[in-house]
Design an enzyme around this catalytic site. Structure first.
Site, PDB file in Angstrom:
ATOM      1  N   GLU A 255     -11.859  27.616   2.053  1.00 13.75           N
ATOM      2  CA  GLU A 255     -12.570  27.524   3.343  1.00 13.75           C
ATOM      3  C   GLU A 255     -13.346  26.208   3.449  1.00 13.75           C
ATOM      4  O   GLU A 255     -13.477  25.649   4.538  1.00 13.75           O
ATOM      5  CB  GLU A 255     -13.491  28.726   3.545  1.00 13.75           C
ATOM      6  CG  GLU A 255     -12.802  30.093   3.525  1.00 13.75           C
ATOM      7  CD  GLU A 255     -11.613  30.222   4.479  1.00 13.75           C
ATOM      8  OE1 GLU A 255     -11.550  29.462   5.464  1.00 13.75           O
ATOM      9  OE2 GLU A 255     -10.723  31.063   4.216  1.00 13.75           O
ATOM     10  N   HIS A 258     -11.025  23.711   4.916  1.00 15.78           N
ATOM     11  CA  HIS A 258     -10.968  23.834   6.381  1.00 15.78           C
ATOM     12  C   HIS A 258     -12.203  23.177   7.024  1.00 15.78           C
ATOM     13  O   HIS A 258     -12.094  22.397   7.969  1.00 15.78           O
ATOM     14  CB  HIS A 258     -10.944  25.311   6.796  1.00 15.78           C
ATOM     15  CG  HIS A 258      -9.602  25.975   6.644  1.00 15.78           C
ATOM     16  ND1 HIS A 258      -8.469  25.496   7.261  1.00 15.78           N
ATOM     17  CD2 HIS A 258      -9.219  27.088   5.972  1.00 15.78           C
ATOM     18  CE1 HIS A 258      -7.442  26.296   6.983  1.00 15.78           C
ATOM     19  NE2 HIS A 258      -7.863  27.269   6.186  1.00 15.78           N
ATOM     20  N   GLU A 284      -4.271  24.034   7.455  1.00 16.47           N
ATOM     21  CA  GLU A 284      -3.985  24.728   6.201  1.00 16.47           C
ATOM     22  C   GLU A 284      -3.689  23.743   5.075  1.00 16.47           C
ATOM     23  O   GLU A 284      -3.962  24.030   3.902  1.00 16.47           O
ATOM     24  CB  GLU A 284      -2.827  25.710   6.405  1.00 16.47           C
ATOM     25  CG  GLU A 284      -2.604  26.677   5.267  1.00 16.47           C
ATOM     26  CD  GLU A 284      -3.727  27.697   5.078  1.00 16.47           C
ATOM     27  OE1 GLU A 284      -4.619  27.813   5.941  1.00 16.47           O
ATOM     28  OE2 GLU A 284      -3.725  28.368   4.025  1.00 16.47           O
TER      29      GLU A 284
END
Lengths: 487, 487
Positions: A255, A258, A284
């Site tokens: 995460e 991201h 991704e």
């Protein structure tokens, strides 16, 4: 003049979308369960208002009259026109219906998963599938329904690219997985280390500190299904804590990848396509690159093992942690806890199930059975429960079909970017020293700062000098797992 | 048909407003500081979109064509028409400007307060005052500016009612405060009890449990300036923890009162005026009623002292806690920590300062001086710092002028409701037994369930059989403090 007016309108639409993003984050992380009926209506209204703004005749007029004066402005017009065309084909009522249905689906899915009761979720899933089929017929009647939905998440690479990449992975990776699982070697996870949630949280916060997460523009919370969301001013991550502290760590690093992409978007383009990320494949690739090509390497553990031990009271060597982080487990049914090899088997099965479902080749009540058969085919066993099977992922409850393939595309792109980065930066050396800025700066320069300036294929070509190829990932996997498992 | 369309439109507007409410809650409670620029724009867009929807010609048309078929529908049309008329007079650009300016103001105010530097906040405050003066000229050019702003928060009672009530409090309460402070008696606070934040949190959660807060539709968080927000499906409270655990408790019970009102609005009217609370006077009456007429009574402590002691490890008697909860402090400059007597002196000074500021009788740079002079006049001393003086409250940084008087109106109404409740329920007895449902049910029946069905004055008349009068509060205060302080 028209261009400026167009941008003003686009920023408004983008602000509504980002407001909805905050509401969704809140729904997953903070909202009491009773809040659902009101939240569904709030999100449906935002969808509908944003859809109306985008599809008003005025938008088309401004698009036609806009005279972009440079490459940046051309990119903005291209992206807005694409969004306009797709949205204009879909009736506003359907947009609202989908928004309401997906908001209402979330608690139903949660309960069904808790109760391991697929039947409980089936009518909701059926409704979502119907709505999405209808949506596909509107949004792009020229292609099969699944392709029309896939384009929602990956607009420029084409479903043929996805098929090519997934085909290569099916052919080259599934045998490698077989070899690895058949080898004499196996590595134990770190599940044995008994670490409570507070300790795990301290450890993943240390990791985020070390990686350089900007706490002034982010925060970490717990969510049952970790995700990241936000803007370049406020990109939040979530994680979850279970038995194995490495799961929490890899999920957090994922995460973080991201969020780092989001935070690397230019501040002064907030609200325009140039200040927005290039869809899911690229997103991704950023999470996978940090998760796998940084977080699952030996150099990372040569740096982080000490901090890990300090935070958790464990006493693992870098080599032991490295091996645990890359242990290929024979009986793991959970996608988000999968190693980077079997991960793609999880995707393959989802891709095939959801495609068949959307195309009407199977119906909702057949899903658990088909899921389990494909699970056996690709992963060598059947999950014990539907909670660990067809009810496992949140995506369908969000009405997201066609999303899963972008996970594999992203992983493959991560390996391709990693290969390029290593031509230019001594990544292992930097990682061993805990210096992550060079990697982040490279990604910012070659990927993040461009927002949606280039189409996905162009962006990949410019950043890596090649079109998207699964071979980078296969080469990487064969070398790494060949060495680890002697195959 | 037109009526149904009108309601559909109204619900949309309401959903946008409630979405903005979630964004503001997040901004105060969760958002990292860096998020401000994006959040400001998101909130400005929501304001502007909602304002556009409300002021489109279509709204007026639907209002004119709607044929309300009963009293409920008439109330909906009345409330929407009032909102439409006010909004229609204000240019959309000004609405957006105010929204952006107030979002940007919040961190500036926070820092200025932290640094005790009024100068740092002055230019921002000046801008907000200018914008609000401009707004007042548009929204109701027929009345003085301050009155036009006051009507934003209390639409039906009239500024003359506020003047009458505050006048009575000035005449009757300030002498009572003098007597109390001049008496031989004084009560110590519970500051001496050393209770850390986790313990305080446990204690206030116990209190919320005991009072019957619906956790399925709410949550408790920490905010520097406690508030409550949400809808009947999700009404959240915030609190803060300092030296005195009673401050956290009374603040929490206060916000519980607000949330209980919100949760008592009818579910099936969500999004229409019948599912929305009757503005600030009535809202504040609910918070004050629970805070003062329940939480600061001896019967409450006869019930709660044991739980308080269990949670905190303290050993206070009901009488000691009751006295501490009603200790009138000579030198407390903080409004939200004030006892219920001197509280109104804090309001009087704010009312006079902000009124003079909006009417142009004083300018921003004079505010600290005027504040301190009035502080001396009403509270008998000057605050040591501007952080404890003119920078103390969040309201002006929200662009809210004309809000403060509703606090006193609400307290006065709370006393009037309390008097009526005690005619019908043995409130002390129930409280002593920890039974709070009878009170909540009474309030639900007589206040909450009506939403905006009745104008404020009608609602008060129906619930209490009398118009709003300060005498109920004065009688209550004289009896209670007469006994406590022997005056």
């Amino acid at each position: 003049m028209s261009y400026d007016k167009l941008v003003e309108r686009v920023k408004k639409i983008s602000n509504i979308g980002n407001a909805a993003g905050v509401l969704r984050w809140d729904q997953e992380v903070m909202m009491p369960e009773g809040g659902t009926p009101a939240r569904s209506q709030q999100l449906a209204t935002l969808s509908s208002v944003s859809h109306e703004l985008l599809t008003e005749d005025e938008t088309e007029k401004l698009l036609d009259e806009a005279e972009p004066s440079d490459e940046s402005e051309e990119a903005v017009v291209r992206e807005v026109r694409r969004g306009y065309k797709r949205a204009d084909r879909v009736p506003n009522e359907l947009v609202e219906e989908i928004s309401t249905a997906t908001s209402e689906a979330h608690p139903v899915w949660t309960r069904a998963k808790e109760n391991d009761d697929f039947e409980e979720f089936a009518p909701t899933l059926e409704r979502l599938v119907e709505l999405r089929r209808e949506y596909a017929d509107y949004v792009n009647p020229d292609v099969p329904r699944y392709e029309a939905l896939f384009e929602e998440y990956e607009p420029y690479l084409g479903l043929d690219t996805a098929e090519r990449v997934l085909g290569t992975l099916r052919e080259e990776l599934v045998p490698l997985v077989d070899d690895v699982l058949g080898s004499e070697v196996s590595y134990e996870s770190l599940e044995g280390i008994d670490v409570d949630e507070d300790t795990q949280e301290r450890m993943v916060r240390d990791a985020l500190d070390a990686l350089g997460y900007d706490w002034e523009r982010g925060r970490l919370d717990v969510a049952p299904h970790p995700f990241s969301s936000g803007t370049q001013f406020d990109a939040r991550v979530t994680t979850r804590f279970g038995d194995d502290p490495l799961d929490a760590l890899t999920s957090t690093v994922h995460e973080f990848g991201h969020a780092t992409y989001t935070l690397g978007l230019p501040d002064d383009e907030y609200g325009t396509p140039l200040g927005e990320s290039r869809d899911l494949t690229v997103h991704e690739s950023q999470s996978r690159l940090w998760e796998n090509h940084v977080g699952r390497t030996l150099p990372f553990w040569e740096f982080f093992a000490e901090k890990f031990n300090e935070a958790t009271g464990a006493d693992v060597t870098p080599q032991r942690a490295y091996e645990a982080a890359n242990s290929v487990e024979e009986h793991n049914p959970i996608r988000v806890e999968a190693d980077e090899l079997t991960y793609h088997s999880h995707i393959l099965l989802r891709f095939e199930v959801e495609r068949a479902l959307i195309e009407g080749e199977i119906e909702v009540d057949e899903v658990p059975q088909v899921w389990n058969e494909k699970h056996e085919k690709y992963l060598g066993f059947r999950p014990d429960t539907d909670a660990e099977g067809a009810l496992q992922d949140i995506h369908w409850s969000h009405g997201s079909f066609g999303y899963f393939p972008t996970y594999s595309l992203g992983s493959v792109l991560a390996a391709q970017l990693d290969a390029k980065v290593r031509d230019e930066i001594a990544l292992d050396e930097k990682t061993r020293e805990g210096e992550f800025d060079p990697l982040r700066d490279w990604l910012r320069e070659n990927v993040h700062q461009h927002g949606k300036r280039y189409k996905t294929d162009e962006l990949i070509e410019r950043a890596t000098g090649d079109e998207l190829r699964a071979s980078y990932f296969v080469d990487y996997a064969e070398e790494k797992y060949g060495e680890l498992y002697g195959v």
